[in-house]
Design a protein around this motif. Structure first.
Motif, PDB file in Angstrom:
ATOM      1  N   VAL A 153       0.734  -1.109  -0.236  1.00 42.08           N
ATOM      2  CA  VAL A 153      -0.118   0.033   0.120  1.00 42.08           C
ATOM      3  C   VAL A 153       0.844   1.143   0.006  1.00 42.08           C
ATOM      4  N   TYR A 154       1.797   1.237   0.853  1.00 40.90           N
ATOM      5  CA  TYR A 154       2.743   2.314   1.026  1.00 40.90           C
ATOM      6  C   TYR A 154       3.556   2.732  -0.245  1.00 40.90           C
ATOM      7  N   SER A 155       3.970   1.435  -1.255  1.00 41.17           N
ATOM      8  CA  SER A 155       4.857   1.538  -2.423  1.00 41.17           C
ATOM      9  C   SER A 155       3.909   2.092  -3.534  1.00 41.17           C
ATOM     10  N   ILE A 156       2.619   2.171  -3.417  1.00 41.80           N
ATOM     11  CA  ILE A 156       1.807   2.500  -4.592  1.00 41.80           C
ATOM     12  C   ILE A 156       2.089   4.159  -5.153  1.00 41.80           C
ATOM     13  N   ARG A 157       2.822   4.881  -4.162  1.00 46.20           N
ATOM     14  CA  ARG A 157       3.121   6.121  -4.346  1.00 46.20           C
ATOM     15  C   ARG A 157       4.397   6.229  -5.512  1.00 46.20           C
ATOM     16  N   PHE A 158       5.050   4.990  -5.493  1.00 50.40           N
ATOM     17  CA  PHE A 158       6.082   4.972  -6.536  1.00 50.40           C
ATOM     18  C   PHE A 158       5.708   4.475  -7.907  1.00 50.40           C
ATOM     19  N   ILE A 159       4.525   4.021  -7.924  1.00 56.64           N
ATOM     20  CA  ILE A 159       3.811   3.695  -9.141  1.00 56.64           C
ATOM     21  C   ILE A 159       3.317   4.860  -9.879  1.00 56.64           C
ATOM     22  N   VAL A 160       2.687   5.604  -9.048  1.00 52.74           N
ATOM     23  CA  VAL A 160       1.860   6.743  -9.444  1.00 52.74           C
ATOM     24  C   VAL A 160       2.943   7.859  -9.994  1.00 52.74           C
ATOM     25  N   ASN A 161       4.112   7.930  -9.041  1.00 52.20           N
ATOM     26  CA  ASN A 161       5.068   8.970  -9.267  1.00 52.20           C
ATOM     27  C   ASN A 161       6.167   8.270 -10.451  1.00 52.20           C
ATOM     28  N   LYS A 162       5.983   7.221 -10.862  1.00 53.47           N
ATOM     29  CA  LYS A 162       6.605   6.211 -11.864  1.00 53.47           C
ATOM     30  C   LYS A 162       8.150   6.351 -11.508  1.00 53.47           C
ATOM     31  N   GLN A 163       8.367   5.757 -10.179  1.00 50.82           N
ATOM     32  CA  GLN A 163       9.565   5.738  -9.459  1.00 50.82           C
ATOM     33  C   GLN A 163       9.661   4.040  -9.523  1.00 50.82           C
ATOM     34  N   PHE A 164      10.167   3.453 -10.608  1.00 47.11           N
ATOM     35  CA  PHE A 164      10.469   2.122 -10.746  1.00 47.11           C
ATOM     36  C   PHE A 164      11.476   1.463  -9.817  1.00 47.11           C
ATOM     37  N   ILE A 165      12.592   2.023  -9.926  1.00 48.16           N
ATOM     38  CA  ILE A 165      13.633   1.700  -9.046  1.00 48.16           C
ATOM     39  C   ILE A 165      13.111   1.674  -7.564  1.00 48.16           C
ATOM     40  N   ARG A 166      12.700   2.651  -6.972  1.00 50.14           N
ATOM     41  CA  ARG A 166      12.216   2.596  -5.726  1.00 50.14           C
ATOM     42  C   ARG A 166      11.210   1.675  -5.378  1.00 50.14           C
ATOM     43  N   TYR A 167      10.286   1.366  -6.386  1.00 50.97           N
ATOM     44  CA  TYR A 167       9.129   0.501  -6.157  1.00 50.97           C
ATOM     45  C   TYR A 167       9.725  -0.969  -6.072  1.00 50.97           C
ATOM     46  N   VAL A 168      10.684  -1.202  -6.959  1.00 55.70           N
ATOM     47  CA  VAL A 168      11.429  -2.614  -6.988  1.00 55.70           C
ATOM     48  C   VAL A 168      12.146  -2.807  -5.623  1.00 55.70           C
ATOM     49  N   ILE A 169      12.780  -1.956  -5.161  1.00 55.80           N
ATOM     50  CA  ILE A 169      13.694  -1.747  -3.880  1.00 55.80           C
ATOM     51  C   ILE A 169      12.747  -2.209  -3.029  1.00 55.80           C
ATOM     52  N   THR A 170      11.477  -1.484  -2.561  1.00 55.98           N
ATOM     53  CA  THR A 170      10.704  -1.661  -1.409  1.00 55.98           C
ATOM     54  C   THR A 170       9.943  -2.866  -1.757  1.00 55.98           C
ATOM     55  N   LEU A 171       9.789  -3.500  -2.664  1.00 55.48           N
ATOM     56  CA  LEU A 171       9.218  -4.824  -2.701  1.00 55.48           C
ATOM     57  C   LEU A 171      10.184  -6.065  -2.535  1.00 55.48           C
ATOM     58  N   LEU A 172      11.513  -5.781  -2.835  1.00 56.73           N
ATOM     59  CA  LEU A 172      12.420  -6.556  -2.747  1.00 56.73           C
ATOM     60  C   LEU A 172      12.747  -6.806  -0.763  1.00 56.73           C
ATOM     61  N   ILE A 173      12.637  -5.402  -0.491  1.00 56.38           N
ATOM     62  CA  ILE A 173      12.757  -5.648   1.236  1.00 56.38           C
ATOM     63  C   ILE A 173      11.621  -6.294   1.511  1.00 56.38           C
ATOM     64  N   ALA A 174      10.194  -5.999   1.150  1.00 56.74           N
ATOM     65  CA  ALA A 174       9.232  -6.700   1.661  1.00 56.74           C
ATOM     66  C   ALA A 174       9.306  -8.323   1.381  1.00 56.74           C
ATOM     67  N   SER A 175       9.965  -8.678   0.375  1.00 59.41           N
ATOM     68  CA  SER A 175      10.008 -10.260  -0.097  1.00 59.41           C
ATOM     69  C   SER A 175      11.040 -10.699   0.994  1.00 59.41           C
ATOM     70  N   THR A 176      11.828  -9.856   1.721  1.00 56.77           N
ATOM     71  CA  THR A 176      12.606 -10.781   2.870  1.00 56.77           C
ATOM     72  C   THR A 176      11.778 -11.003   4.077  1.00 56.77           C
ATOM     73  N   ILE A 177      10.411 -10.354   4.008  1.00 56.28           N
ATOM     74  CA  ILE A 177       9.378 -10.496   5.070  1.00 56.28           C
ATOM     75  C   ILE A 177       8.367 -11.877   4.874  1.00 56.28           C
ATOM     76  N   HIS A 178       7.987 -11.587   3.313  1.00 56.53           N
ATOM     77  CA  HIS A 178       7.182 -12.833   2.908  1.00 56.53           C
ATOM     78  C   HIS A 178       7.520 -12.666   1.430  1.00 56.53           C
ATOM     79  N   LYS A 179       8.010 -13.927   1.051  1.00 54.67           N
ATOM     80  CA  LYS A 179       8.501 -13.874  -0.381  1.00 54.67           C
ATOM     81  C   LYS A 179       7.501 -13.647  -1.478  1.00 54.67           C
ATOM     82  N   SER A 180       6.247 -13.711  -1.286  1.00 53.88           N
ATOM     83  CA  SER A 180       5.269 -13.739  -2.077  1.00 53.88           C
ATOM     84  C   SER A 180       5.309 -12.155  -2.384  1.00 53.88           C
ATOM     85  N   ALA A 181       5.810 -11.189  -2.044  1.00 56.27           N
ATOM     86  CA  ALA A 181       6.013  -9.701  -2.489  1.00 56.27           C
ATOM     87  C   ALA A 181       6.450  -9.837  -3.886  1.00 56.27           C
TER      88      ALA A 181
END
Length: 362
Positions: A145-173
């Motif tokens: 939910v927090y990372s949607i800002r990166f989609i809206v603002n077209k910040q792909f690298i930040r979006y990917v980094i955020t989800l890579l961090i999230a995947s260390t909590i649950h890999k389904s990210a």
């Protein structure tokens, strides 16, 4: 049981009041209020004892150092807290704080005016009880939910980094990364007939979808790590308002059809990029609820179906602030009253083992 009613009622009212004040005060005091109010709620939720279906599993992971059973990021947090001599409740406090904080900041990226209603639906859709059980995945949802800002603002690298961090909590990210390219388009919102056709088609064909999933996607479930959830589907479904044949399912349908039909009609102002992103994810959740409900892939839909919390908040806020739409206002009040009833029914029925609520003794 009485303590459960008191605790959850306190949390709901406290967060509602805090979020209402949050929208009114100056920006200098906003972060302090948000941090303090969520911390208080996190302490209440984190100091629970044997509340939630998976409580004992998470406690055992911490107490007996079964860190190999979870992803690296979550394991690292456990290791740090364990070797610092903290009690196991420290993990529950931290997770509860991050769940609420990341969710609130995600809603705030759209507008803080929606936060009170988002909190209301966070509780009354029984998502709170889910978060006490499926802790890692609901934390990952809040990060999404927090990372949607990166989609809206077209910040792909930040979006990917955020989800890579999230995947260390649950890999389904990791499965969420491609959605960067799929949810910014507003075409769907402008075509209510297409939405309804997709919804009713998937609903009508749901039995065939389920048979196909069970017959052909076992390998995918194994690869994704979801095969372990197949046996827990019945347990997880207990947090819902009813089973497939229950009245709760038809109430969900009625609310969602109402939103699909009238979201753009009620929200006459220009649709923002956030409206489009959140609504597209919500609609994906509706379709997936029809397609995968009751299968081991149902857990993957957690990332989409719970965007209804935010879409409902936008929709209801727009209705209440409008000078028109009297009929919609009456329906909205009735829906909220029914949701409050279901919230307390969830406590009474011990949804996701949310009750009785006991505090830990040191």
């Amino acid at each position: 049981m009485q303590q459960a009613y008191i605790v959850y009622t306190f949390l709901l009212i406290f967060l509602l009041l805090s979020s209402c004040i949050y929208d009114k005060i100056s920006s200098m005091n906003k972060n302090l209020l948000l941090f303090t109010s969520i911390l208080i709620c996190s302490l209440v939720l984190g100091l629970r004892d044997n509340v939630g279906v998976d409580f004992s599993n998470y406690e055992h992971i911490f107490t007996y150092q079964y860190f190999d059973e979870v992803e690296g990021g979550y394991a690292l947090i456990n290791k740090i807290f364990y070797y610092l001599g903290f009690h196991s409740c420290s993990i529950f406090i931290l997770v509860a704080f991050l769940q609420l904080f990341m969710f609130a900041k995600g809603v705030e990226s759209l507008s803080s005016r929606y936060l009170p209603l988002a909190i209301f639906f966070y509780f009354t859709t029984l998502y709170l009880f889910l978060s006490l059980n499926v802790m890692r995945q609901t934390l990952t949802f809040s990060i999404f939910v927090y990372s949607i800002r990166f989609i809206v603002n077209k910040q792909f690298i930040r979006y990917v980094i955020t989800l890579l961090i999230a995947s260390t909590i649950h890999k389904s990210a990791l499965v969420l990364i491609p959605f960067y390219f799929l949810i910014n388009n507003g075409w769907l919102l402008r075509h209510r007939i297409v939405q309804l056709a997709g919804y009713f088609t998937t609903f009508a064909l749901a039995p065939y979808f389920l048979d196909y999933i069970w017959d052909h996607f076992e390998t995918l479930a194994v690869l994704s790590g979801y095969e372990d959830y197949a046996d827990s589907i019945t347990t997880i479904s207990e947090i819902e308002w009813g089973n497939k044949d229950g009245a709760g399912v038809y109430l969900w349908m009625a609310i969602d059809l109402w939103v699909m039909l009238f979201f753009t009609k009620v929200r006459t102002e220009s649709l923002t990029k956030y409206d489009k992103a959140f609504y597209n994810l919500y609609y994906m959740g509706l379709l997936l609820s029809n397609i995968v409900a009751g299968s081991y892939l149902d857990r993957a839909n957690l990332y989409f179906q719970n965007f209804r919390i935010i879409v409902y908040a936008i929709f209801f806020y727009t209705i209440f602030k409008s000078k028109n739409h009297f009929v919609h206002k009456v329906i909205a009040v009735a829906v909220m009253a029914i949701l409050i009833v279901f919230f307390y029914m969830g406590i009474t029925n011990k949804a996701s083992q949310c009750a009785p609520f006991e505090f830990v003794y040191f």
